[in-house]
Motif scaffolding. Structure first.
Motif, mmCIF file in Angstrom:
data_model
loop_
_atom_site.group_PDB
_atom_site.id
_atom_site.type_symbol
_atom_site.label_atom_id
_atom_site.label_comp_id
_atom_site.label_asym_id
_atom_site.label_seq_id
_atom_site.Cartn_x
_atom_site.Cartn_y
_atom_site.Cartn_z
ATOM 1 N N ASN A 165 8.478 87.958 35.320
ATOM 2 C CA ASN A 165 7.242 87.596 36.006
ATOM 3 C C ASN A 165 6.113 87.638 34.985
ATOM 4 N N PHE A 166 5.547 86.479 34.734
ATOM 5 C CA PHE A 166 4.526 86.343 33.681
ATOM 6 C C PHE A 166 3.227 85.849 34.313
ATOM 7 N N THR A 167 2.118 86.539 34.011
ATOM 8 C CA THR A 167 0.827 86.211 34.612
ATOM 9 C C THR A 167 -0.238 86.060 33.540
ATOM 10 N N VAL A 168 -0.932 84.941 33.556
ATOM 11 C CA VAL A 168 -2.130 84.778 32.732
ATOM 12 C C VAL A 168 -3.297 85.305 33.548
ATOM 13 N N THR A 169 -3.893 86.405 33.104
ATOM 14 C CA THR A 169 -4.949 87.054 33.875
ATOM 15 C C THR A 169 -6.349 86.547 33.519
ATOM 16 N N ARG A 170 -6.504 86.057 32.298
ATOM 17 C CA ARG A 170 -7.812 85.563 31.866
ATOM 18 C C ARG A 170 -7.612 84.710 30.609
ATOM 19 N N SER A 171 -8.378 83.625 30.476
ATOM 20 C CA SER A 171 -8.268 82.816 29.265
ATOM 21 C C SER A 171 -9.572 82.070 29.008
ATOM 22 N N GLY A 172 -9.804 81.802 27.736
ATOM 23 C CA GLY A 172 -10.946 80.996 27.324
ATOM 24 C C GLY A 172 -10.558 80.207 26.087
ATOM 25 N N ILE A 173 -10.486 78.886 26.210
ATOM 26 C CA ILE A 173 -10.017 78.019 25.128
ATOM 27 C C ILE A 173 -11.009 76.880 24.959
ATOM 28 N N ASP A 174 -11.324 76.530 23.714
ATOM 29 C CA ASP A 174 -12.195 75.380 23.489
ATOM 30 C C ASP A 174 -11.785 74.665 22.208
ATOM 31 N N GLY A 175 -12.170 73.393 22.174
ATOM 32 C CA GLY A 175 -11.827 72.528 21.070
ATOM 33 C C GLY A 175 -10.943 71.402 21.591
#
Length: 393
Positions: A131-141
């Motif tokens: 069970n894999f969870t992305v809890t927060r992300s911030g990506i740019d470009g």
């Protein structure tokens, strides 16, 4: 990353630059940012309204007392992928296996002459489902404006967001940049921070390949690329640094207070291991590390919280929590500041007898260290009212 703590190159300097009706006076003892000094034609933006950006007096930053804090390291394990920063061939950029709380900070530029693809692959090599969870992300470009990308990715990261859950069976993979990776043109940067949780071990791979390459097959067969001249990659435990000021800020005294952060001399840079080589690693700049600074004001006079980009050009985002409210603040409002190393940005006004927390993280492509200042609200900063832009040659 422009991790430029230029203390070995400091020189006593005093220069006066006149431009139109405004004037910038360099402090006598500035931490010389040699890189910024070479960036002829770079614009330092000063807002025409609001006057939240200032250049402090000739004698340097405001008089202040140095603050001490108790520091507690906790939080996720950090995977740091930034070497090679300029990627001149396809291959694996970083790889490690972890379980539990994790954070990935990546920062890569396509150094080839052709269009490439950057991908981040999470793989379950175990027999049982993950069970894999992305809890927060911030990506740019991607973008040629590296500091703008670093700043915008943080703005996305600190926004309120919902978790994204996935289940990975044996041998299954999940790509974190849209499902198939992101195209990266020549000389452009892609950067970001991704927080996640995995209830079983997963292998995380950052790679660069050709646009039409099968990323799963490539991940299995591609070679590991060596680091460049800046050894900025590795795995580090406890990537949150929580600061609690040892004493309340006495506003009745009417003096300034300062706290130095992300400095090479304080011993706070995280140490870990490059999982691809087994060699020791140090996070020069603490990129991907989250700083939480808790403070209390004692007294009936209002104060202000300021940031000084002591190491040089800076473009980032902070979060201020006080009075039950949470506010994301661009630092500065303009694209970047800190050409001189002595500028100050007023983050917020703080109410008397209050307490709060300021959160920030070293932005990709920005310089360190920084200093936070707590100053009387009636501090008379030398605002540059007359200039909308100052062009320093």
């Amino acid at each position: 990353l422009q991790i430029k703590v230029w203390k070995n190159f400091c020189k006593i300097m005093k220069t006066v630059c006149d431009n139109c009706r405004g004037r910038i006076i360099l402090m006598k003892k500035i931490l010389g940012n040699l890189l910024a000094a070479c960036m002829c034609g770079f614009l330092v933006n000063v807002p025409a309204t609001g006057f939240t950006q200032a250049v402090w007096p000739e004698q340097g930053v405001p008089e202040h007392q140095e603050l001490r804090a108790k520091v507690k390291a906790e939080g996720p394990k950090l995977l740091f992928s930034d070497s090679p920063e300029m990627v001149y061939e396809t291959g694996i950029l970083y790889r490690d296996t972890l379980q539990g709380e994790g954070r990935l900070f990546f920062h890569h530029v396509n150094g080839t002459s052709k269009l490439k693809k950057l991908a981040i692959i999470v793989k379950n090599n175990g027999m049982r489902p993950v069970n894999f969870t992305v809890t927060r992300s911030g990506i740019d470009g991607p973008s040629h404006d590296y500091q703008a990308v670093g700043k915008k990715s943080q703005e996305y990261y600190f926004e309120e967001q919902k978790s994204k859950n996935s289940t990975l069976g044996f041998g299954k993979t999940l790509e974190l940049l849209g499902g198939e990776g992101m195209l990266l043109p020549t000389d452009q940067l892609l950067t970001g921070t991704i927080d996640f949780f995995s209830d079983r071990p997963v292998e995380v791979t950052v790679l660069m390949c050709d646009p039409k390459t099968d990323i799963e097959l490539f991940s299995a067969l591609a070679k590991q690329l060596p680091i460049d001249e800046h050894p900025l990659r590795g795995t580090f435990v406890k990537a949150d640094l929580n600061y609690k000021l040892q004493h309340s800020i006495d506003t009745e005294a009417g003096v300034g207070y300062a706290l130095l952060l992300a400095d090479s001399q304080t011993g706070e840079y995280l140490r870990g291991t490059d999982a691809t080589t087994g060699l020791p690693a140090e996070n020069y700049g603490n990129y991907g590390v989250i700083y939480n600074i808790d403070y209390k004001l004692k007294g009936d006079k209002p104060y202000e919280l300021w940031l000084n980009p002591w190491g040089g050009m800076f473009a980032g985002v902070g979060v201020l929590e006080q009075g039950g409210q949470r506010k994301i603040i661009n630092i500065p409002e303009s694209p970047a500041f800190g050409r001189l190393g002595e500028e100050g940005f007023c983050i917020a006004r703080l109410e008397p007898n209050s307490e709060g927390r300021f959160t920030w993280s070293p932005p990709g492509a920005s310089n360190l260290p920084i200093r936070l200042f707590w100053l009387p609200a009636d501090y008379d900063a030398p605002y540059l009212h007359d200039l909308a832009l100052i062009h320093i040659l």
